[in-house]
Design a protein around this motif. Structure first.
Motif, PDB file in Angstrom:
ATOM      1  N   HIS A 131       7.602  -0.917   5.563  1.00  0.00           N
ATOM      2  CA  HIS A 131       7.080   0.382   5.961  1.00  0.00           C
ATOM      3  C   HIS A 131       8.100   1.484   5.661  1.00  0.00           C
ATOM      4  O   HIS A 131       9.318   1.269   5.711  1.00  0.00           O
ATOM      5  CB  HIS A 131       6.667   0.418   7.437  1.00  0.00           C
ATOM      6  CG  HIS A 131       7.743   0.005   8.395  1.00  0.00           C
ATOM      7  ND1 HIS A 131       8.628   0.889   8.949  1.00  0.00           N
ATOM      8  CD2 HIS A 131       8.066  -1.205   8.894  1.00  0.00           C
ATOM      9  CE1 HIS A 131       9.447   0.246   9.753  1.00  0.00           C
ATOM     10  NE2 HIS A 131       9.134  -1.026   9.747  1.00  0.00           N
ATOM     11  N   SER A 132       7.591   2.634   5.314  1.00  0.00           N
ATOM     12  CA  SER A 132       8.416   3.799   5.012  1.00  0.00           C
ATOM     13  C   SER A 132       7.561   5.048   5.120  1.00  0.00           C
ATOM     14  O   SER A 132       6.444   5.091   4.607  1.00  0.00           O
ATOM     15  CB  SER A 132       9.004   3.696   3.599  1.00  0.00           C
ATOM     16  OG  SER A 132       9.640   4.902   3.225  1.00  0.00           O
ATOM     17  N   LYS A 133       8.070   6.072   5.805  1.00  0.00           N
ATOM     18  CA  LYS A 133       7.373   7.354   5.855  1.00  0.00           C
ATOM     19  C   LYS A 133       7.534   8.117   4.555  1.00  0.00           C
ATOM     20  O   LYS A 133       6.655   8.890   4.162  1.00  0.00           O
ATOM     21  CB  LYS A 133       7.897   8.185   7.025  1.00  0.00           C
ATOM     22  CG  LYS A 133       7.539   7.615   8.396  1.00  0.00           C
ATOM     23  CD  LYS A 133       8.032   8.532   9.500  1.00  0.00           C
ATOM     24  CE  LYS A 133       7.636   7.983  10.870  1.00  0.00           C
ATOM     25  NZ  LYS A 133       8.109   8.870  11.967  1.00  0.00           N
ATOM     26  N   ARG A 189       0.835  -1.194   0.000  1.00  0.00           N
ATOM     27  CA  ARG A 189       0.000   0.000   0.000  1.00  0.00           C
ATOM     28  C   ARG A 189       0.874   1.250   0.000  1.00  0.00           C
ATOM     29  O   ARG A 189       1.933   1.270   0.617  1.00  0.00           O
ATOM     30  CB  ARG A 189      -0.913   0.020   1.228  1.00  0.00           C
ATOM     31  CG  ARG A 189      -1.751  -1.245   1.373  1.00  0.00           C
ATOM     32  CD  ARG A 189      -2.513  -1.241   2.685  1.00  0.00           C
ATOM     33  NE  ARG A 189      -3.158  -2.526   2.935  1.00  0.00           N
ATOM     34  CZ  ARG A 189      -2.552  -3.557   3.511  1.00  0.00           C
ATOM     35  NH1 ARG A 189      -1.285  -3.437   3.914  1.00  0.00           N
ATOM     36  NH2 ARG A 189      -3.182  -4.692   3.690  1.00  0.00           N
ATOM     37  N   ALA A 224       7.374  -7.513   6.513  1.00  0.00           N
ATOM     38  CA  ALA A 224       6.566  -6.325   6.790  1.00  0.00           C
ATOM     39  C   ALA A 224       7.324  -5.114   6.261  1.00  0.00           C
ATOM     40  O   ALA A 224       8.476  -4.882   6.638  1.00  0.00           O
ATOM     41  CB  ALA A 224       6.315  -6.182   8.290  1.00  0.00           C
ATOM     42  N   SER A 268       3.566   0.811   3.052  1.00  0.00           N
ATOM     43  CA  SER A 268       3.353  -0.233   4.038  1.00  0.00           C
ATOM     44  C   SER A 268       2.934  -1.481   3.286  1.00  0.00           C
ATOM     45  O   SER A 268       2.525  -1.421   2.117  1.00  0.00           O
ATOM     46  CB  SER A 268       2.285   0.171   5.063  1.00  0.00           C
ATOM     47  OG  SER A 268       1.037   0.367   4.420  1.00  0.00           O
ATOM     48  N   GLY A 269       3.033  -2.613   3.940  1.00  0.00           N
ATOM     49  CA  GLY A 269       2.612  -3.829   3.273  1.00  0.00           C
ATOM     50  C   GLY A 269       3.107  -5.069   3.953  1.00  0.00           C
ATOM     51  O   GLY A 269       3.961  -5.016   4.861  1.00  0.00           O
ATOM     52  N   GLU A 270       2.554  -6.194   3.530  1.00  0.00           N
ATOM     53  CA  GLU A 270       2.979  -7.503   4.018  1.00  0.00           C
ATOM     54  C   GLU A 270       3.135  -8.403   2.804  1.00  0.00           C
ATOM     55  O   GLU A 270       2.217  -8.521   1.986  1.00  0.00           O
ATOM     56  CB  GLU A 270       1.935  -8.107   4.963  1.00  0.00           C
ATOM     57  CG  GLU A 270       1.483  -7.178   6.092  1.00  0.00           C
ATOM     58  CD  GLU A 270       0.405  -6.208   5.664  1.00  0.00           C
ATOM     59  OE1 GLU A 270      -0.378  -6.542   4.752  1.00  0.00           O
ATOM     60  OE2 GLU A 270       0.359  -5.098   6.229  1.00  0.00           O
ATOM     61  N   GLY A 302       4.270   7.433   1.437  1.00  0.00           N
ATOM     62  CA  GLY A 302       4.531   6.480   2.506  1.00  0.00           C
ATOM     63  C   GLY A 302       4.144   5.082   2.044  1.00  0.00           C
ATOM     64  O   GLY A 302       3.171   4.913   1.303  1.00  0.00           O
TER      65      GLY A 302
END
Length: 362
Positions: free
Chosen positions: A294-296, A140, A292, A262-264, A260
């Motif tokens: 993630h990044s801002k 995402r 997992a 995110s995801g799995e 940003g």
């Protein structure tokens, strides 16, 4: 055995520099059950039931390895003598436990790194990403104040190692946009027209099924295209990094700075191989090797975490030394950091257990 002797053995083996990770407390090294006896070729065989070290820091050029704690069980070292000079011939152990392991450095392929010593891999096959072929998950992206898409939420499903852009969604105020892949590159069809996020240097690339257009209405897109992750990623990586950067458009760089992630993603079992290293992932059905993400800000970096890493038959070749491990478990965290033009990586391994590790310097 003193710390200075341990340092000399490490320097002898790999040319590493040893120091304390905590300069105030200093590093510590303890031994239990150490024995020494003559070995083959006028050498020595050293056996140690347990070796434990804390607060170590090893450096080789721009790469730094910090070890919070490492415990080696049933270590056997063979030392040979060449022209009166002792040299480490091989080291192996029954098991190694470590915590607080952190490796960091610039993200580039150093000239001395070579493909792992495996005759089943040809030079063209130095990159093998079999676990991507069975990947399942969802990535995402949240784009804030993007010039092209306004505020947008992007969802990209991954099924059986494939991205079908017909299933990808780009939601924002007003009519939604669509993602797709054409012979020119990866695009977004927004209300104000088509914009390319990544442009191919040449087409077609492996693992890409390009968009289809309707037979009667030439401008109507009937299919957005598909991407086979394993074949595509291997093809891009084999081109070398010098061919990667030009593909990112200025619009894509702007979007990445405001995006940003995110995801799995659950990886499959199989071989991961790159120049200088290879390993087999295992344990998919037990829930191992799920990533997992993630990044801002994707433009400044990305973090990937594997809570349950499980692998076997790991091998690496570095500075002429051959390293091998029968099995590896632990918790892995990898950060990719963009600091201007150069990129850096930080790899952290916690609660790791290595079964039958071995080292053969040359």
């Amino acid at each position: 055995m003193t710390v200075s002797l341990a340092a000399s053995l490490l320097n002898l083996a790999l040319g590493l520099e040893l120091s304390a990770a905590d300069t105030a407390a200093g590093n510590r090294l303890t031994l239990e059950g150490a024995t020494c006896k003559p070995g083959p070729h006028s050498g020595l065989e050293i056996r140690i039931q347990r070796l434990e070290a804390t607060a170590l820091q090893l450096a080789s050029g721009p790469f730094v390895l910090e070890i919070g704690r490492i415990a080696v069980h049933d270590l056997v070292a063979q030392i040979r003598t060449d022209a009166g000079v002792p040299r480490l011939d091989s080291v192996q152990a029954r098991e190694v436990e470590c915590a607080g392991l952190k490796l960091q450095g610039p993200l580039h392929m150093a000239p001395h790194v070579r493909k792992a010593d495996d005759t089943s891999l040809t030079p063209d096959d130095a990159w093998r990403l079999d676990p991507l072929g069975q990947a399942e998950g969802t990535v995402r992206a949240q784009i804030a104040d993007a010039h092209l898409l306004f505020d947008a939420d992007v969802t990209v499903p991954i099924r059986h190692g494939q991205i079908d852009f017909n299933d990808a969604t780009v939601e924002h105020v007003g009519p939604d946009s669509r993602m797709g892949i054409s012979r020119l590159g990866l695009y977004v069809d927004a209300p104000n027209g088509r914009s390319y996020l990544y442009q191919f240097a040449s087409a077609p690339l492996a693992g890409v099924e390009f968009e289809h257009r309707g037979a009667l209405l030439g401008s109507w897109v009937s299919g957005r295209g598909k991407l086979q992750l394993q074949a595509f990623a291997e093809s891009v990586l084999r081109q070398g990094r010098e061919n990667l950067d030009p593909g990112l458009t200025a619009q894509a760089r702007l979007l990445m700075a405001r995006t940003g992630l995110s995801g799995e993603v659950r990886l499959g079992d199989g071989l991961l191989a790159m120049p200088g290293m290879q390993v087999h992932l295992q344990g998919r059905h037990e829930g191992a090797n799920a990533i997992a993400l993630h990044s801002k800000s994707a433009g400044r970096g990305l973090t990937a975490e594997i809570a349950s890493l499980s692998a076997r038959d790991a091998a690496a070749s570095w500075k002429g030394a051959q390293l091998g491990v029968d099995a590896l478990t632990g918790t892995l965290r990898v950060q990719l950091l963009v600091e201007g033009p150069p990129m850096r990586f930080v790899l952290e391994l916690e609660n790791a257990k290595l079964t039958k590790p071995r080292l053969a310097p040359h």
